[in-house]
Design a protein around this motif. Sequence first.
Motif, short mmCIF file in Angstrom:
data_model
loop_
_atom_site.label_atom_id
_atom_site.label_comp_id
_atom_site.label_asym_id
_atom_site.label_seq_id
_atom_site.Cartn_x
_atom_site.Cartn_y
_atom_site.Cartn_z
N PRO A 127 -12.28 14.29 22.81
CA PRO A 127 -11.17 13.61 21.98
C PRO A 127 -11.41 12.10 21.64
N ASN A 128 -10.86 11.74 20.60
CA ASN A 128 -10.84 10.32 20.23
C ASN A 128 -10.42 9.35 21.14
N LEU A 129 -10.80 8.35 21.69
CA LEU A 129 -10.28 7.35 22.62
C LEU A 129 -10.33 6.07 21.84
N LEU A 130 -9.33 5.18 21.96
CA LEU A 130 -9.35 3.84 21.60
C LEU A 130 -9.12 3.23 22.90
N VAL A 131 -10.06 2.26 23.14
CA VAL A 131 -10.47 1.58 24.62
C VAL A 131 -10.05 -0.05 24.22
N ILE A 132 -9.17 -0.61 24.87
CA ILE A 132 -8.89 -2.01 24.64
C ILE A 132 -9.31 -2.52 26.13
N HIS A 133 -10.28 -3.41 25.93
CA HIS A 133 -10.86 -4.16 27.09
C HIS A 133 -10.19 -5.52 27.26
N ILE A 134 -9.53 -5.50 28.39
CA ILE A 134 -8.73 -6.83 28.62
C ILE A 134 -9.73 -7.70 29.28
N GLN A 135 -10.50 -7.22 30.47
CA GLN A 135 -11.21 -8.20 31.11
C GLN A 135 -12.25 -7.36 32.08
N PRO A 136 -13.47 -7.72 32.50
CA PRO A 136 -13.93 -9.07 31.94
C PRO A 136 -14.47 -9.04 30.59
N GLU A 137 -14.88 -8.01 30.12
CA GLU A 137 -15.43 -7.79 28.64
C GLU A 137 -13.97 -7.91 27.96
N GLU A 138 -14.13 -8.46 26.69
CA GLU A 138 -12.93 -8.48 25.67
C GLU A 138 -13.36 -7.68 24.57
N GLY A 139 -12.64 -6.62 24.24
CA GLY A 139 -13.03 -6.14 23.01
C GLY A 139 -12.11 -5.02 22.65
N ILE A 140 -12.33 -4.01 21.80
CA ILE A 140 -11.95 -2.83 21.43
C ILE A 140 -13.21 -1.55 21.24
N THR A 141 -12.98 -0.46 21.52
CA THR A 141 -14.18 0.49 21.33
C THR A 141 -13.13 1.58 20.75
N LEU A 142 -13.88 2.24 19.79
CA LEU A 142 -13.25 3.47 19.27
C LEU A 142 -14.39 4.56 19.47
N HIS A 143 -14.02 5.62 20.19
CA HIS A 143 -14.68 6.69 20.33
C HIS A 143 -14.50 7.90 19.41
N LEU A 144 -15.69 8.23 18.40
CA LEU A 144 -15.52 9.16 17.51
C LEU A 144 -16.67 10.30 17.76
N ASN A 145 -16.51 10.99 16.84
CA ASN A 145 -17.50 12.48 16.96
C ASN A 145 -18.11 12.10 15.70
N ALA A 146 -19.63 12.31 15.61
CA ALA A 146 -20.37 12.33 14.30
C ALA A 146 -21.43 13.33 14.30
N LYS A 147 -22.21 13.58 13.37
CA LYS A 147 -23.30 14.44 13.16
C LYS A 147 -24.38 14.11 14.14
N GLN A 148 -25.00 15.20 14.82
CA GLN A 148 -26.13 14.81 15.81
C GLN A 148 -27.35 14.55 14.59
N SER A 149 -27.92 13.68 14.56
CA SER A 149 -28.64 13.23 13.57
C SER A 149 -29.99 14.10 13.34
N SER A 150 -30.64 14.51 14.51
CA SER A 150 -31.70 15.52 14.05
C SER A 150 -31.22 17.07 14.36
N GLY A 151 -29.95 17.28 14.45
CA GLY A 151 -29.63 18.54 14.65
C GLY A 151 -28.95 19.30 13.38
N HIS A 152 -28.25 20.41 13.41
CA HIS A 152 -27.78 21.05 12.35
C HIS A 152 -26.62 20.42 12.09
N SER A 153 -25.87 20.63 11.09
CA SER A 153 -24.80 20.12 10.44
C SER A 153 -23.52 20.41 11.56
N THR A 154 -23.87 21.45 12.29
CA THR A 154 -22.81 21.90 13.29
C THR A 154 -22.78 21.29 14.49
#
Length: 490
Positions: free
Chosen positions: A370-397
């Motif tokens: 699933p897509n996740l949005l992570v909000i890092h409060i501490q000690p790291e500060e930032g945001i990460t968005l988890h997505l799905n993409a095509k595996q670069s060496s693989g088939h388009s499926t």
Amino acid sequence: TETPASLIMIFGATGDLAKRKLYPSLYHLYRKGKLADHFAVIGVARRPWTNDVLREHVKDSVLTSIKDAENIDDFISHFYYQPHDVSDSNSYIELKNLADELDNKYTLQGNRIFYLAMAPEFFGTIAEHLKMDGLTNTEGFNRLVIEKPFGHDLESAIQLNNRIRNVFPENEIYRIDHYLGKEMVQNIEVIRFANAIFEPLWNNRFISNIQITSSEVLGVEERGGYYETSGALRDMVQNHMLQMVALLAMEPPIKLTPKEIRSEKVKVLGALRPVENEEVPQYFVRGQYGPSNLNGQEIPGYREELNVNPDSNTDTYVAGKLMIDNFRWAGVPFYIRTGKRMQTKSTKIIIQFKDVPMNLYYKSDNQLAPNLLVIHIQPEEGITLHLNAKQSSGHSTETTPVKLDFSNNDIAGLNTPEAYEKLLHDCLRGDATNFTHWDEVALSWSFVDKISNFWENEKAAFPNYEAGSMGPKEADQLLEKDGFFWWNVS
Ligand code: BG6
């Protein structure tokens, strides 16, 4: 806006909070030119210190966190010390004389901040004396800054509030929740309301659940006495955790004023589904750490800590499932967990989006994450968005998870001000947005009281998690029964 001149009185000037947070924060403001030239600080406490002793103490405290503290001697020359007995009027009269003198000397225009950084049992008494003995009788503003805990339950919070409200109006009371001063907690609203791509999805049609974890590595240290009367539920959930829930769940305010923002947060807290009596175990899990051996080091259990009852029933860990019964959030669980002596020191928010309607890429070895949005409060500060993409060496499926990462530390890292620095500055400027309004405090307590009442009447099977772990297994089951699990992602 320019910071107005002000006299800051710190009650509890010899204490830990003043030393670790308040003095370095004031120095940072001073060095950035955010404290007007016109300022003075009176340190107030029981010990018979002198101005010089306090100034050396402040200097030490600043030098511990900042090595090249420019103009430190000028900075500390603004500090004065007043030995004090909190229940004796003579003491307040002496304090008033010093305050009036400094008011003249530094042209402070009668602006006063009274910062109570000390044991909460004196909050009411001090506030009453401040008025009775004339300290609040000035031309300028009079603001009360008050540390947690704000009461022990709803009833004691109401009593305390009535006492301080006899002296200070609500808009001059600054109840500290230091999480509201954290950069990334303040960022929650900006991420939500300044981006077109999140807000349309920010509801029960697209979000499956939200997880907030605030874990600590340290135990109770030397605070066993206080912690025995509190536990994790009162210490962390009633304030910090519920405040983060409110910011994540609130409706967009019509303007960015303290009144509008706080009233949206109040509505969220008012919509929390109350958890009553026998329902408590369905929604909440409590834990207490037991001893363990971590990398050859013996870690004592909670019951072995200083000033802790060897048979203690106090929770050092809480996990809970909160439901917000309104249109936006109906059916979306907000899972929270927090504890002492866990694996890592970290605060993180994970927003889990619902799955795509069907998985075109499904193969037995290719589950779509699933897509996740992570909000890092501490000690790291930032945001990460988890997505799905095509595996670069693989088939388009074939898909592979990818991350879009923004780290605050890379950009502003070195100068990210500490929570207390921002909160002190806000108070000087008269901006109460990032302080808790009484209505929020009252609603949080009434939610939490139902849980603590149930727990107090039932002996827990403690200890139930090992120091250094991620908490009791019941906390995993809390999510499993809804078909979820705690994400352990970066
Ligand atoms: C305080 C609690 O409010 O917050 C402490 O009383 C806790 O017990 C602390 O350790 C955690 O704050 P932070 O900023 O370190 O996450």
